[in-house]
Design a protein around this motif. Sequence first.
Motif, PDB file in Angstrom:
ATOM      1  N   SER A  55       0.677  -1.250   0.060  1.00  0.00           N
ATOM      2  CA  SER A  55       0.056   0.044   0.037  1.00  0.00           C
ATOM      3  C   SER A  55       0.856   1.265   0.019  1.00  0.00           C
ATOM      4  O   SER A  55       2.061   1.148   0.492  1.00  0.00           O
ATOM      5  N   THR A 121       6.231   0.731  -5.167  1.00  0.00           N
ATOM      6  CA  THR A 121       5.498   1.897  -4.338  1.00  0.00           C
ATOM      7  C   THR A 121       6.571   2.594  -3.550  1.00  0.00           C
ATOM      8  O   THR A 121       6.185   3.686  -3.168  1.00  0.00           O
ATOM      9  N   LYS A 156       0.039   1.817  -6.898  1.00  0.00           N
ATOM     10  CA  LYS A 156      -0.835   0.486  -6.859  1.00  0.00           C
ATOM     11  C   LYS A 156      -2.002   0.677  -5.554  1.00  0.00           C
ATOM     12  O   LYS A 156      -1.444   1.128  -4.745  1.00  0.00           O
ATOM     13  N   PRO A 157      -2.788   0.297  -5.996  1.00  0.00           N
ATOM     14  CA  PRO A 157      -3.466  -0.757  -6.996  1.00  0.00           C
ATOM     15  C   PRO A 157      -3.966   0.103  -8.315  1.00  0.00           C
ATOM     16  O   PRO A 157      -4.452  -0.879  -9.182  1.00  0.00           O
ATOM     17  N   ALA A 184      -2.308  -5.483  -3.717  1.00  0.00           N
ATOM     18  CA  ALA A 184      -2.429  -4.361  -4.447  1.00  0.00           C
ATOM     19  C   ALA A 184      -1.584  -4.359  -5.842  1.00  0.00           C
ATOM     20  O   ALA A 184      -2.101  -3.566  -6.606  1.00  0.00           O
ATOM     21  N   THR A 187      -3.383  -6.281  -8.413  1.00  0.00           N
ATOM     22  CA  THR A 187      -4.268  -5.553  -8.743  1.00  0.00           C
ATOM     23  C   THR A 187      -4.062  -4.519  -9.948  1.00  0.00           C
ATOM     24  O   THR A 187      -4.688  -4.562 -11.175  1.00  0.00           O
TER      25      THR A 187
END
Length: 239
Positions: A55, A121, A156-157, A184, A187
């Motif tokens: 995340s 991320t 992301k996602p 995430a 996806t």
Amino acid sequence: MSGTPRGSGGLRAVLFDMDGTLVETEQYWGEAMFELAASLGGRMSAEARAATVGSSMRRSMGILHADLGLVRSEEQLRADAAWVEDRTAQLLASGISWSPGARELLVAVREAGLRTALVTTTPRRLADIVLTTVRGDLGDDPFDVTVCGDEVPARKPDPAPYLQAMAALGVEAQECVVIEDSDAGVTAGLAAGAAVLGVPTVQEIPPAAGLVLRDGLVEVDVAALAAVLSEGSSTGVWA
């Protein structure tokens, strides 16, 4: 666009996630968040920690604060996020290990002539710590493109990071396999139109069309990735 590398089917590029997929650094983020929770007078649950994997920092801080029953101002949220990033940078500097099978796979992908990207991320300043170690170990830069969390319009996602990497590589989504360890990330890869190899560690990844799940990267080779590309057109399965 040059011809497809021999033995790779229609596969032209492999896009790697970083933390928990390529290198065993996910625990550093966890350690930093557990330390932050303690400094705030609480204890982050294992369930909340698992939910933060893959995340953005903003979402991770929201999960942590909710888990502790805290309401934090925007200024406090930013300060907490900065503290976690700084602490994680310290931990990364102490040493970085490859995820089992990841080094061998990355080398095999490069030797096969496939295009490569690192799509994470993690902010650039932290990713560069990892990249310095990876480059030093391999003796060169194994990635044609690197895309970090602070270099994209959405994290992301959202598919934006993977779409950005594909555009920079000059490849189409149907020519790519994404390798991810989080829901995430999976996806994001699927939404970008790529086939995805999921290798869950901390977080469970549900089956999905276009997704192949494995227990890890040990014994995964270029032929296996070509099979993921082929299998990705059907319902996700455990390989």
